[in-house]
Design an enzyme around this catalytic site. Structure first.
Site, PDB file in Angstrom:
ATOM      1  N   ARG A  25      60.715  63.080  31.545  1.00  0.00           N
ATOM      2  CA  ARG A  25      60.643  64.508  31.228  1.00  0.00           C
ATOM      3  C   ARG A  25      59.254  64.870  30.687  1.00  0.00           C
ATOM      4  O   ARG A  25      58.676  64.122  29.906  1.00  0.00           O
ATOM      5  CB  ARG A  25      61.710  64.887  30.219  1.00  0.00           C
ATOM      6  CG  ARG A  25      63.104  64.549  30.726  1.00  0.00           C
ATOM      7  CD  ARG A  25      64.162  65.544  30.362  1.00  0.00           C
ATOM      8  NE  ARG A  25      65.430  65.112  30.927  1.00  0.00           N
ATOM      9  CZ  ARG A  25      65.837  65.383  32.163  1.00  0.00           C
ATOM     10  NH1 ARG A  25      65.119  66.134  32.949  1.00  0.00           N
ATOM     11  NH2 ARG A  25      66.989  64.930  32.611  1.00  0.00           N
ATOM     12  N   ASP A  26      58.760  66.022  31.119  1.00  0.00           N
ATOM     13  CA  ASP A  26      57.483  66.524  30.626  1.00  0.00           C
ATOM     14  C   ASP A  26      57.643  66.947  29.164  1.00  0.00           C
ATOM     15  O   ASP A  26      58.651  67.550  28.796  1.00  0.00           O
ATOM     16  CB  ASP A  26      57.027  67.713  31.481  1.00  0.00           C
ATOM     17  CG  ASP A  26      55.577  68.075  31.251  1.00  0.00           C
ATOM     18  OD1 ASP A  26      55.267  68.579  30.151  1.00  0.00           O
ATOM     19  OD2 ASP A  26      54.768  67.867  32.158  1.00  0.00           O
ATOM     20  N   ASN A  74      48.536  67.638  41.661  1.00  0.00           N
ATOM     21  CA  ASN A  74      47.149  68.092  41.608  1.00  0.00           C
ATOM     22  C   ASN A  74      46.218  66.906  41.844  1.00  0.00           C
ATOM     23  O   ASN A  74      46.551  65.770  41.515  1.00  0.00           O
ATOM     24  CB  ASN A  74      46.851  68.719  40.246  1.00  0.00           C
ATOM     25  CG  ASN A  74      47.735  69.917  39.963  1.00  0.00           C
ATOM     26  OD1 ASN A  74      48.089  70.662  40.859  1.00  0.00           O
ATOM     27  ND2 ASN A  74      48.095  70.091  38.709  1.00  0.00           N
ATOM     28  N   GLU A 131      44.772  67.006  35.404  1.00  0.00           N
ATOM     29  CA  GLU A 131      44.451  66.751  34.006  1.00  0.00           C
ATOM     30  C   GLU A 131      44.541  65.280  33.631  1.00  0.00           C
ATOM     31  O   GLU A 131      43.848  64.828  32.727  1.00  0.00           O
ATOM     32  CB  GLU A 131      45.366  67.585  33.111  1.00  0.00           C
ATOM     33  CG  GLU A 131      45.129  69.075  33.257  1.00  0.00           C
ATOM     34  CD  GLU A 131      46.048  69.921  32.398  1.00  0.00           C
ATOM     35  OE1 GLU A 131      46.873  69.361  31.641  1.00  0.00           O
ATOM     36  OE2 GLU A 131      45.951  71.159  32.480  1.00  0.00           O
ATOM     37  N   VAL A 132      45.413  64.529  34.292  1.00  0.00           N
ATOM     38  CA  VAL A 132      45.556  63.103  34.009  1.00  0.00           C
ATOM     39  C   VAL A 132      45.189  62.342  35.283  1.00  0.00           C
ATOM     40  O   VAL A 132      45.810  62.560  36.324  1.00  0.00           O
ATOM     41  CB  VAL A 132      46.995  62.745  33.565  1.00  0.00           C
ATOM     42  CG1 VAL A 132      47.120  61.250  33.300  1.00  0.00           C
ATOM     43  CG2 VAL A 132      47.390  63.542  32.329  1.00  0.00           C
ATOM     44  N   HIS A 163      50.613  61.757  39.835  1.00  0.00           N
ATOM     45  CA  HIS A 163      51.902  62.200  39.316  1.00  0.00           C
ATOM     46  C   HIS A 163      52.350  63.438  40.069  1.00  0.00           C
ATOM     47  O   HIS A 163      51.551  64.268  40.458  1.00  0.00           O
ATOM     48  CB  HIS A 163      51.862  62.457  37.809  1.00  0.00           C
ATOM     49  CG  HIS A 163      50.839  63.451  37.363  1.00  0.00           C
ATOM     50  ND1 HIS A 163      49.475  63.188  37.351  1.00  0.00           N
ATOM     51  CD2 HIS A 163      50.957  64.717  36.904  1.00  0.00           C
ATOM     52  CE1 HIS A 163      48.821  64.236  36.890  1.00  0.00           C
ATOM     53  NE2 HIS A 163      49.699  65.195  36.616  1.00  0.00           N
ATOM     54  N   HIS A 222      54.932  66.657  39.711  1.00  0.00           N
ATOM     55  CA  HIS A 222      55.790  67.460  38.853  1.00  0.00           C
ATOM     56  C   HIS A 222      56.940  67.966  39.710  1.00  0.00           C
ATOM     57  O   HIS A 222      56.708  68.530  40.780  1.00  0.00           O
ATOM     58  CB  HIS A 222      55.038  68.703  38.332  1.00  0.00           C
ATOM     59  CG  HIS A 222      53.865  68.418  37.469  1.00  0.00           C
ATOM     60  ND1 HIS A 222      53.913  68.547  36.103  1.00  0.00           N
ATOM     61  CD2 HIS A 222      52.606  68.033  37.781  1.00  0.00           C
ATOM     62  CE1 HIS A 222      52.727  68.254  35.607  1.00  0.00           C
ATOM     63  NE2 HIS A 222      51.914  67.945  36.602  1.00  0.00           N
TER      64      HIS A 222
END
Length: 122
Positions: free
Chosen positions: A34-35, A93, A101-102, A106, A108
């Site tokens: 979970r985010d 992304n 950003e990371v 990944h 989402h």
């Protein structure tokens, strides 16, 4: 293109157990959790356990077993979260222009409310 993986990124630390997470699913090659700052009622991140910066890096260098496992893990998370009936969005992304950003691949998975248009006109 050569990819430079930063093993100090937050997802690498999660994979090493240095940072806790709320696991949704773990497989041989993938982890879903979970985010911490959900943008929708359902907001799950799915990452490969391998050191891949972005999807094109993963697609070019991951083994067939990793690719199959990751793809099936995403499908399993969607099934477990019950998002298929009303729909969901998957976002991955890549790079600066993609606002990644990371620097660890990944996806989402977002669902549970209308999400609006994917991109707004400028």
């Amino acid at each position: 293109m050569a990819y430079s993986y930063d093993d100090q990124n937050i997802f690498a630390k999660i994979l090493r157990g240095e940072i806790p997470n709320t696991t949704v699913l773990e497989t041989e090659h993938s982890l879903a959790f979970r985010d911490l700052y959900p943008q929708a009622p359902v907001h799950v991140l799915v990452i490969p356990k391998g050191a891949y910066v972005c999807y094109d890096h993963f697609a070019q260098e991951a083994s067939d077993a990793e690719i199959l496992d990751y793809t099936r893990a995403i499908g399993k998370v969607c099934e477990m979260e019950g998002v298929a009936a009303d729909g969901f969005r998957m976002i991955a992304n890549a790079g600066i222009a993609g606002v990644q950003e990371v620097p660890h691949l990944h996806v989402h998975i977002l669902a549970g409310r209308p999400l609006g248009r994917m991109l707004q006109s400028a």
